[in-house]
Motif scaffolding. Structure first.
Motif, PDB file in Angstrom:
ATOM      1  N   GLY A 222       0.805  -1.215   0.000  1.00 34.02           N
ATOM      2  CA  GLY A 222       0.000   0.000   0.000  1.00 34.02           C
ATOM      3  C   GLY A 222       0.840   1.267   0.000  1.00 34.02           C
ATOM      4  O   GLY A 222       2.034   1.245   0.312  1.00 34.02           O
ATOM      5  N   PRO A 223       0.246   2.415  -0.330  1.00 35.97           N
ATOM      6  CA  PRO A 223       1.001   3.659  -0.473  1.00 35.97           C
ATOM      7  C   PRO A 223       1.599   4.200   0.817  1.00 35.97           C
ATOM      8  O   PRO A 223       2.643   4.859   0.783  1.00 35.97           O
ATOM      9  N   LEU A 224       0.971   3.930   1.962  1.00 38.61           N
ATOM     10  CA  LEU A 224       1.512   4.447   3.223  1.00 38.61           C
ATOM     11  C   LEU A 224       2.687   3.604   3.704  1.00 38.61           C
ATOM     12  O   LEU A 224       3.698   4.146   4.159  1.00 38.61           O
ATOM     13  N   ARG A 225       2.572   2.298   3.579  1.00 33.84           N
ATOM     14  CA  ARG A 225       3.701   1.438   3.944  1.00 33.84           C
ATOM     15  C   ARG A 225       4.879   1.692   2.982  1.00 33.84           C
ATOM     16  O   ARG A 225       6.035   1.736   3.399  1.00 33.84           O
ATOM     17  N   THR A 226       4.575   1.891   1.706  1.00 37.01           N
ATOM     18  CA  THR A 226       5.624   2.215   0.744  1.00 37.01           C
ATOM     19  C   THR A 226       6.318   3.520   1.111  1.00 37.01           C
ATOM     20  O   THR A 226       7.545   3.632   1.026  1.00 37.01           O
ATOM     21  N   THR A 227       5.548   4.505   1.539  1.00 39.87           N
ATOM     22  CA  THR A 227       6.129   5.785   1.946  1.00 39.87           C
ATOM     23  C   THR A 227       7.050   5.609   3.143  1.00 39.87           C
ATOM     24  O   THR A 227       8.112   6.234   3.228  1.00 39.87           O
ATOM     25  N   ASP A 228       6.665   4.746   4.080  1.00 35.96           N
ATOM     26  CA  ASP A 228       7.542   4.460   5.217  1.00 35.96           C
ATOM     27  C   ASP A 228       8.874   3.872   4.752  1.00 35.96           C
ATOM     28  O   ASP A 228       9.933   4.177   5.304  1.00 35.96           O
ATOM     29  N   ILE A 229       8.829   3.011   3.760  1.00 32.70           N
ATOM     30  CA  ILE A 229      10.055   2.375   3.275  1.00 32.70           C
ATOM     31  C   ILE A 229      10.906   3.364   2.490  1.00 32.70           C
ATOM     32  O   ILE A 229      12.125   3.439   2.659  1.00 32.70           O
ATOM     33  N   VAL A 230      10.263   4.159   1.638  1.00 35.27           N
ATOM     34  CA  VAL A 230      10.990   5.174   0.866  1.00 35.27           C
ATOM     35  C   VAL A 230      11.590   6.226   1.796  1.00 35.27           C
ATOM     36  O   VAL A 230      12.722   6.689   1.600  1.00 35.27           O
ATOM     37  N   GLY A 231      10.839   6.611   2.823  1.00 32.03           N
ATOM     38  CA  GLY A 231      11.244   7.680   3.738  1.00 32.03           C
ATOM     39  C   GLY A 231      10.312   8.867   3.596  1.00 32.03           C
ATOM     40  O   GLY A 231      10.130   9.388   2.484  1.00 32.03           O
ATOM     41  N   LEU A 232       9.699   9.282   4.694  1.00 34.35           N
ATOM     42  CA  LEU A 232       8.767  10.400   4.624  1.00 34.35           C
ATOM     43  C   LEU A 232       9.466  11.691   4.187  1.00 34.35           C
ATOM     44  O   LEU A 232       8.878  12.527   3.500  1.00 34.35           O
ATOM     45  N   GLY A 263      10.729  14.018  13.146  1.00 31.11           N
ATOM     46  CA  GLY A 263      11.741  12.978  12.950  1.00 31.11           C
ATOM     47  C   GLY A 263      11.167  11.602  12.699  1.00 31.11           C
ATOM     48  O   GLY A 263      11.908  10.605  12.728  1.00 31.11           O
ATOM     49  N   LYS A 264       9.877  11.520  12.415  1.00 31.95           N
ATOM     50  CA  LYS A 264       9.230  10.238  12.134  1.00 31.95           C
ATOM     51  C   LYS A 264       9.287  10.008  10.627  1.00 31.95           C
ATOM     52  O   LYS A 264       8.374  10.374   9.891  1.00 31.95           O
ATOM     53  N   LEU A 265      10.376   9.404  10.190  1.00 30.85           N
ATOM     54  CA  LEU A 265      10.696   9.325   8.767  1.00 30.85           C
ATOM     55  C   LEU A 265      10.357   7.974   8.150  1.00 30.85           C
ATOM     56  O   LEU A 265      10.628   7.749   6.974  1.00 30.85           O
ATOM     57  N   GLY A 266       9.783   7.065   8.927  1.00 30.77           N
ATOM     58  CA  GLY A 266       9.458   5.746   8.405  1.00 30.77           C
ATOM     59  C   GLY A 266      10.367   4.682   8.962  1.00 30.77           C
ATOM     60  O   GLY A 266      10.859   4.791  10.094  1.00 30.77           O
ATOM     61  N   SER A 269      13.776   5.455  10.725  1.00 33.29           N
ATOM     62  CA  SER A 269      13.776   6.063  12.054  1.00 33.29           C
ATOM     63  C   SER A 269      13.018   5.218  13.071  1.00 33.29           C
ATOM     64  O   SER A 269      13.035   5.523  14.268  1.00 33.29           O
ATOM     65  N   GLY A 270      12.321   4.174  12.596  1.00 32.59           N
ATOM     66  CA  GLY A 270      11.562   3.313  13.492  1.00 32.59           C
ATOM     67  C   GLY A 270      10.096   3.663  13.593  1.00 32.59           C
ATOM     68  O   GLY A 270       9.305   2.902  14.154  1.00 32.59           O
ATOM     69  N   GLU A 271       9.703   4.822  13.047  1.00 31.63           N
ATOM     70  CA  GLU A 271       8.301   5.220  13.130  1.00 31.63           C
ATOM     71  C   GLU A 271       7.966   6.166  11.987  1.00 31.63           C
ATOM     72  O   GLU A 271       8.745   7.038  11.630  1.00 31.63           O
ATOM     73  N   GLU A 277       9.302  -2.277  14.311  1.00 32.71           N
ATOM     74  CA  GLU A 277      10.025  -2.888  15.416  1.00 32.71           C
ATOM     75  C   GLU A 277      11.358  -3.467  14.957  1.00 32.71           C
ATOM     76  O   GLU A 277      12.356  -3.364  15.633  1.00 32.71           O
ATOM     77  N   ARG A 278      11.352  -4.069  13.810  1.00 35.50           N
ATOM     78  CA  ARG A 278      12.573  -4.567  13.178  1.00 35.50           C
ATOM     79  C   ARG A 278      12.265  -4.784  11.713  1.00 35.50           C
ATOM     80  O   ARG A 278      11.091  -4.839  11.339  1.00 35.50           O
TER      81      ARG A 278
END
Length: 284
Positions: A222-232, A263-266, A269-271, A277-278
């Motif tokens: 999905g687009p939000l999980r992808t954004t987390d992986i790419v980096g916000l 600092g929540k970059l995906g 950064s952990g969030e 979590e890992r």
């Protein structure tokens, strides 16, 4: 073939690793000794993991022997191709490309930019005919395509060589003309920004928004999980670039700006939209 990479972060190390697995020599150049040491540790860890996973039948000694990591751009002098993989910042990329051109007079030169105009980056170069975009995707080992971005001055022979290099990596080249966001970033960011706006206005949870695209449209992620992986932060930078050239439909949502400011970059950064979590495990 010898390939140079300016910038040994996650993307730069991943690009160098891909060429190493394809049987090339790779030279990573960083800005100073400390950064070079970090880059060396990063790529050697990637090499070790690829061997553990059985994605290569070459040994660590062989792969590491084909790799050099340092801070002297003179390492690019004998390269056939040099790719800049510095952060998505116009000034940083312009300085990086100038440094490459000074030290690699005979190499093809590529930018890994995901949104900045190739023609704009080519304007100050002495040889824009040998310059193009090679937009790799994160994570590089798992991606199956590379966007080949052709500038107005890019020589057709360089485009043909670039197609061959991408195919050599076992990936599919997608050739696009230089335009705002190219093809992949423009479409990917448009979808991601709308998903963020939906989350911001409470239409659905992050998990359900992603599931709508995964189950309804067969998107692998999905687009939000992808954004987390790419980096916000990366998504924000691309959105701002597209907003400047294509208008307010690419204006970054306030939620995206707030998360980046916090600092929540995906995943890195952990969030982000999820709590990571890992690697490989996340919760909304």
């Amino acid at each position: 073939m010898k390939v140079g990479v300016l910038g040994g972060g996650r993307m730069g190390a991943g690009i160098a690793h891909a060429f190493l697995l394809a049987g090339c020599e790779a030279a990573i150049v960083e800005r100073d000794n400390a950064s070079a040491d970090a880059a060396a540790h990063r790529i050697r860890d990637i090499i070790a993991r690829s061997i553990d996973r059985g994605t290569t039948d070459r040994g660590a000694d062989e792969l590491n022997a084909a790799l050099s990591v340092g801070h002297d751009a003179a390492a690019f002098a004998t390269c056939d191709l040099v790719i800049e993989a510095v952060p998505e910042d116009r000034a940083m990329k312009a300085e990086a490309l100038s440094r490459i051109e000074r030290t690699a007079p005979d190499a093809a030169v590529a930018s890994n930019t995901s949104a900045i105009s190739i023609d704009d980056l080519a304007a100050p170069l002495a040889r824009p005919d040998r310059f193009l975009g090679l937009h790799f995707f994160n994570p590089v080992p798992a991606s199956t395509m590379v966007e080949v971005v052709v500038g107005a001055a890019t020589a057709p022979a360089v485009v043909d060589r670039a197609r061959g290099w991408v195919e050599m990596l076992g990936k599919t080249p997608i050739v696009v003309r230089d335009s705002p966001g190219f093809a992949s970033s423009r479409l990917g960011v448009a979808l991601a920004l709308e998903a963020i706006r939906m989350l911001e206005s409470g239409v659905a949870s992050a998990e359900d928004i992603d599931r709508a695209m995964e189950l309804g449209y067969r998107h692998p992620m999905g687009p939000l999980r992808t954004t987390d992986i790419v980096g916000l932060d990366v998504r924000l930078g691309i959105a701002e670039e597209l907003q400047a050239s294509l208008g307010e439909r690419f204006a970054p949502p306030a939620l995206l700006r707030r998360l980046v400011a916090e600092g929540k970059l995906g995943r890195k950064s952990g969030e982000g939209f999820y709590t990571w979590e890992r690697p490989g495990q996340e919760t909304p």
